[in-house]
Design a protein around this motif. Structure first.
Motif, mmCIF file in Angstrom:
data_model
loop_
_atom_site.group_PDB
_atom_site.id
_atom_site.type_symbol
_atom_site.label_atom_id
_atom_site.label_comp_id
_atom_site.label_asym_id
_atom_site.label_seq_id
_atom_site.Cartn_x
_atom_site.Cartn_y
_atom_site.Cartn_z
ATOM 1 N N VAL A 201 0.964 -1.239 -0.114
ATOM 2 C CA VAL A 201 -0.118 -0.041 -0.083
ATOM 3 C C VAL A 201 0.954 1.155 0.089
ATOM 4 C CG1 VAL A 201 -1.701 1.151 1.330
ATOM 5 C CG2 VAL A 201 -1.687 -1.400 1.266
ATOM 6 N N ALA A 202 0.612 2.077 -0.869
ATOM 7 C CA ALA A 202 1.437 3.404 -1.001
ATOM 8 C C ALA A 202 1.163 4.325 0.019
ATOM 9 C CB ALA A 202 1.174 3.969 -2.356
ATOM 10 N N LYS A 203 1.105 3.964 1.394
ATOM 11 C CA LYS A 203 1.102 4.873 2.335
ATOM 12 C C LYS A 203 1.885 4.442 3.394
ATOM 13 C CE LYS A 203 -4.049 5.574 2.269
ATOM 14 N NZ LYS A 203 -5.229 5.302 2.854
ATOM 15 N N PRO A 204 2.315 5.501 4.101
ATOM 16 C CA PRO A 204 3.432 4.903 5.232
ATOM 17 C C PRO A 204 2.853 4.122 6.443
ATOM 18 C CG PRO A 204 3.210 7.364 5.502
ATOM 19 C CD PRO A 204 2.226 6.937 4.321
ATOM 20 N N THR A 205 3.443 2.913 6.710
ATOM 21 C CA THR A 205 3.098 2.507 7.973
ATOM 22 C C THR A 205 4.264 2.587 9.298
ATOM 23 O OG1 THR A 205 1.766 0.943 6.927
ATOM 24 C CG2 THR A 205 2.537 0.134 9.025
#
Ligand SMILES: Cc1cc2nc3c(=O)[nH]c(=O)nc-3n(C[C@H](O)[C@H](O)[C@H](O)COP(=O)(O)OP(=O)(O)OC[C@H]3O[C@@H](n4cnc5c(N)ncnc54)[C@H](O)[C@@H]3O)c2cc1C
Ligand code: SF4
Ligand code: SF4
Length: 1017
Positions: A996-1000
């Motif tokens: 997923v192109a979101k920071p975790t």
């Protein structure tokens, strides 16, 4: 490949040549399909996984020609040995489990489809469902359900499965495929006795292939007086008993010449035909608005209340007895709310509230609930407590309670076990109270206790005597009890089978219960299956006595729980095997350690469920096939322990494949009712294989990664360049097996431990009044995200801790354990146990940065080494977030957080669930800590495992499967409302950021930011 005898080889080759599906005749496959969820065992000669109807036809034809029995099978969760036998098992759960078509009010499916999955999809698409629910709800397949046609918990609402059947496609013993439609029943010819063959043939051509069967059934039934008095349930006027073939209503029409063959086949336990497709009616999903839990002082009072409940339109009325209640209390604290203290029994009643499409008036439902409570609690004073359940958010707990009540007895330990012997009887509702009184007297006479629960709204009772499996007189006790129980049931005009199959366990009693109809049953069987090929021994009993098929290990299970003496090798069936020393050495057989978890598995099949209240097993959930399940691993080891499989079997690729369907998430250990440590069993199988064949290059690499990284960090620049360069990534892919597409973290220039050597934390802290923490950081925190480790230290210091980083710490060894590098895992375990044990004695709080490492130290080490400090370490090492939460609970955690205005999608790592409450919907420490940060909107995403599991998702051969397992999580994380992901496991974090192109972010980062210890997130 496993060794096959010439006969097995021939059989396998023959069938393989006929079908497109798969077939296996080796000992491993036979072992995995030799049991169901009950106490019997029979080894098939072959297991076939058909891909389509033609495969079934070919297989049945082949078997019929050679007189080999066929045993259709779904999830194998029946408890009566219904799908067991020595012939060919046709397992539908692997390939034939698709939904073929969804219409407005019906759905066409294949038999291997799990009912729970069907209803999840129907609910999502149309807010509809397939109503009847006989069977172990979240695991049973449609084939398994239809073949029994049993009343389920919601029989009061939906009736029998056959009432929801539009048509059924079946394969007959002669290989014919018939589609039996309910709206166009085949006609028989009344009085056609002297008809010539030519005319009969002409009729068959006109009337279809089903004509001879319809005609034959018509003849048999015309000669058999069908007892209308089978209606034993006078309160509702219906007949929820299913013992033998269902003859009522098979002849239809004013002249009774239309023959409902689908109705006859439904419920025939796979003995008349094999179901290959079904077209089912669907109904609007139920509206849920009112339920009540009554608490009683005695079972008799509870059962006497049931006739009073029925006039209030219940859709469900379930009895749970004290034994199960005790188990449930221990299992999950949330259930305390539903279980009054001192209750001998609880009656759970849910009232009809209409459907989501047409809900009933809330005031009407409320009035009914008031009146019901008034009747049972106030007027008749039968119960001493009652709890109303009316809010939508209360129903998941109600459902969990019901679901876990089914499994509660599987939690019993020690030599006494609940035996599923007469777990499916039913008596008329109005005589329930009297029957239970007589039953208790009978049990008292025999000085035996039993658990008594059931769907009492329809008179159903599940009676499970609690007996000592290791007692020498077990078999004769079982036989005597069965006879006397049955006599009592019949005395009360009841049935011994109301929804389960009679299977191998009870079919010998069918002729007794159905004395009038049994001759007709026999004729029907001869008509459909003259050579007795289809599931022989069920319904129409054969000569075999079920006591001869008792599972070998039953008594062993008991002994392992109690008897210390089995510590000696050889006591659980190990003989000198002639294996290479290296293998024996690597297996490190401590028989007790292996036998204990193996025999603890009772085969219940709970690890095959797809429900939302559990996560286990990520593999099985992705591919619901028998071999993927934790049960398969336990069965494999059981085969070895009992000598059905040679020890050498564990060195075969097939065994390794089964073991490889485990990445040691530890969920089954916490979610399985019997708490079986399947992860340990899988690790042992992998170790056995590795001892014989060595480790693959990828496994070598991952196992030694921590050591390699020490060298790599000396050349971190070129290494990091290589990790981003396409050509070198291609090379890495080809050599080490890390897929090119996998995003990899950047290697730190200098490891955290390396850096610490030069800092003040190197020196053991001076004696201090402050609490002392020793931080265990493992590989990721040492070599990759060293910033995270730094922040963890700062958070601890911010909270007044003195932090010590033990420099002699080594990697936890989880990577070695997971690939079967047992020696190395053991070495690391010994080293760390000694180190951490010393620190604990010096009064350090030992904190592991990651939940995976904490679980490895506290759980996996126990199975790896037998160290005097093992218990000390296991009890005292905690995961970082858990530690902070404990500080908070003691009011020692600083709460000077600045707000974070973000919405985080929080993923709870499997090992964190395993470390804590073991419940997927329970909050985890990390989640609770994040909840302390002002304005941070923490939304738990409960879509199961992320699929990464340490090195599992890094290995090319697992890459796709790893991403498939995490699909649900990724979808939710991609939604607009979520700004960023959060999870406390670094390997989950890698996977989430990869997909997923979101920071975790790790919660440590969010906490550090909120404390103002770092300027950026
Ligand atoms: C904890 C627990 C609770 C349970 N609770 C209940 C309960 O409340 N009510 C209940 O009724 N049962 C219950 N059961 C028993 C079991 O779950 C049910 O019998 C279930 O429906 C069986 O489904 P299955 O897919 O596992 O079938 P299997 O066990 O694989 O097979 C069951 C029967 O169906 C036949 N069969 C399977 N597929 C086909 C096919 N395609 N064609 C023809 N015949 C076929 C088999 O030959 C066998 O006779 C419980 C079991 C457990 C372990
Ligand atoms: S592993 Fe546990 S859940 Fe699975 S069959 Fe065995 S006892 Fe049941
Ligand atoms: S440990 Fe996890 S992956 Fe392994 S069998 Fe159990 S649930 Fe499945």
């Amino acid at each position: 490949m496993p060794h096959l005898s010439p006969q097995q080889s021939r059989l396998q080759d023959d069938i393989r040549g006929l079908i497109q599906g798969e077939v296996r005749c080796d000992e491993i496959a036979r072992q995995l399909f030799a049991t169901d969820a009950g106490i019997l065992e029979r080894r098939p000669c072959a297991v076939v996984w058909p891909r389509h109807t033609n495969d079934v036809v070919a297989c049945v034809g082949y078997a019929a020609e050679r007189g080999i029995p066929i045993h259709p099978r779904g999830a194998g969760t029946e408890t009566s040995g219904a799908s067991l036998g020595e012939g060919i098992v046709l397992d539908f759960s692997r390939f034939m489990r698709r939904i073929l078509r969804v219409d407005a009010e019906s759905v066409r499916v294949q038999p291997g489809l799990i009912r729970f999955r069907l209803n999840t999809i129907l609910n999502r698409l149309q807010q509809r469902c397939f109503g009847p629910d006989p069977g172990f709800m979240s695991a049973a397949t449609i084939g398994g359900i239809l073949s029994r046609n049993g009343a389920g918990a919601h029989w009061l609402q939906y009736g029998f499965p056959d009432e929801h059947l539009l048509d059924l496609t079946v394969v007959l013993a002669n290989g014919d495929v018939l589609t039996l439609r309910r709206d166009a029943l085949p006609k028989a010819i009344a009085g056609s006795g002297g008809e010539s063959q030519g005319i009969a043939l002409a009729r068959q051509i006109v009337l279809g292939k089903e004509f001879p069967l319809a005609d034959g059934v018509h003849q048999i039934l015309s000669e058999t007086p069908i007892q209308p008095g089978a209606s034993i349930f006078s309160v509702t006027g219906a007949v929820p008993h299913r013992c033998g073939y269902r003859l009522q209503d098979v002849l239809q029409g004013s002249e009774k010449t239309s023959v409902d063959l689908a109705r006859l086949i439904t419920g025939s336990e796979g003995t008349l035909a094999v179901i290959v497709e079904a077209n089912l009616k669907t109904v609007s999903a139920p509206n849920r608005a009112a339920a009540v839990a009554f608490g009683f002082n005695s079972l008799e009072q509870a059962t006497r209340s049931v006739p009073l409940v029925l006039p209030f339109k219940p859709v469900l009325c379930e009895l749970v007895d004290r034994r199960r209640l005790n188990m449930l209390r221990d299992w999950d604290k949330r259930f305390h709310a539903l279980i009054p203290l001192d209750a001998e029994a609880v009656l759970l009643v849910e009232l009809d509230a209409g459907t989501v499409g047409q809900p009933l008036e809330p005031s009407e439902i409320r009035d009914r609930l008031d009146q019901l409570i008034e009747t049972v609690a106030v007027r008749e004073k039968l119960c001493f407590d009652c709890l109303r359940i009316e809010r939508t958010e209360e129903f998941p707990l109600f459902d969990d309670f019901l679901h876990n009540a089914e499994l509660a007895l599987y939690r019993m330990r020690r030599s006494f076990q609940a035996i599923p012997l007469l777990n499916d009887l039913a008596v008329p509702v109005e005589t329930l109270g009297g029957f239970v009184g007589d039953l208790l007297n009978l049990l008292h006479e025999h000085e035996i206790t039993a658990s008594i629960s059931g769907h009492v709204g329809q008179g159903h009772l599940c009676v499970q005597p609690i007996l000592d499996f290791s007692s020498p007189g077990l078999v004769s006790t079982l036989q005597r009890l069965t006879e006397e129980f049955c006599a009592l049931v019949w005395e009360h005009r009841g049935t011994i089978s109301s929804e389960h199959s009679t299977g191998l366990l009870l079919s010998r009693l069918v002729p007794k219960q159905c004395a009038n109809h049994f001759p007709a049953f026999r004729k029907i069987k001869e008509l459909f299956d003259p050579d007795n090929v289809l599931n022989p021994g069920k319904v129409i009993p054969d000569d075999g006595n079920w006591t001869g098929f008792l599972r070998q290990g039953l008594s062993q299970r008991s002994r392992n729980e109690t008897d210390e003496s089995v510590d000696q090798p050889g006591e659980v069936g190990f003989e000198e095997t002639g294996l290479p020393d290296q293998l024996k050495l690597q297996l490190k057989w401590n028989p007790r350690q292996i036998a204990e978890p193996t025999y603890r598995c009772n085969g219940c099949g709970a690890c095959k469920q797809l429900g939302r209240s559990v996560r286990m097993c990520p593999f099985f959930r992705r591919r619901p096939e028998g071999v993927m399940s934790p049960r398969a691993k336990a069965n494999l080891l059981r085969g070895v322990l009992e000598g059905n499989l040679e020890l050498e079997t564990l060195t075969l690729a097939n065994s390794k494949e089964i073991a490889d369907y485990c990445f040691h998430c530890l969920l089954c250990r916490t979610e399985c009712p019997a708490e079986v440590d399947v992860s340990q069993l899988a690790a042992r199988c992998k170790a056995a294989y590795a001892a014989a064949h060595g480790l693959s290059t990828a496994d070598q690499f991952f196992s030694r990664l921590d050591s390699l990284l020490r060298w790599f960090s000396l050349i971190s620049y070129p290494i990091n360049w290589m990790l981003t360069n396409r050509l070198s990534r291609w090379l890495i892919d080809k050599t080490v097996g890390i897929p090119q597409g996998r995003k990899l973290p950047t290697l730190s220039k200098i490891s955290f431990l390396g850096r610490t050597q030069w800092s003040k934390r190197f020196a053991p802290p001076k004696p201090t009044a402050e609490p002392k923490v020793a931080l265990f950081i493992d590989t990721f925190g040492n070599h990759f995200d060293t910033k995270l480790t730094e922040l963890a230290v700062r958070i601890l210091e911010h909270n007044g801790m003195t932090v010590h980083i033990p420099l002699r710490q080594r990697a936890s060894g989880l990577m070695s354990y997971a690939v079967g590098h047992a020696d190395r895992a053991e070495r690391l375990a010994r080293h760390n146990t000694m180190l951490l044990g010393d620190l604990i004695r010096q009064e350090y709080d030992v904190v592991a940065l990651e939940p995976a490492s904490a679980a490895c130290i506290t759980k996996d080490y126990r199975s790896l080494i037998d160290d005097p400090d093992g218990e000390l370490v296991s009890l005292n090492v905690v995961d970082f977030c858990d530690y902070l939460l404990r500080l908070h609970e003691k009011r020692r955690l600083r709460l000077d957080f600045q707000p974070i205005r973000k919405t985080v999608g929080f993923h709870a790592p499997c090992r964190s669930i395993a470390n804590g409450s073991g419940r997927v919907d329970g909050t985890t420490p990390a989640q609770e800590l994040l909840g302390l940060i002002p304005e941070l909107d923490v939304r738990r995403i409960e879509e199961g495992c992320c699929g990464m599991a340490g090195s599992f998702g890094l290995d090319k051969k697992n890459y796709r499967l790893s991403l498939q397992i995490g699909l649900g999580l990724f979808r939710k994380l991609r939604t607009k409302e979520i700004d960023l992901g959060a999870t406390d496991c670094s390997s989950c974090r890698m996977q989430m950021e990869h997909a997923v192109a979101k920071p975790t972010l790790h919660p440590i980062r969010l906490l550090a930011f909120a404390y103002g210890l770092t300027p950026e997130l």
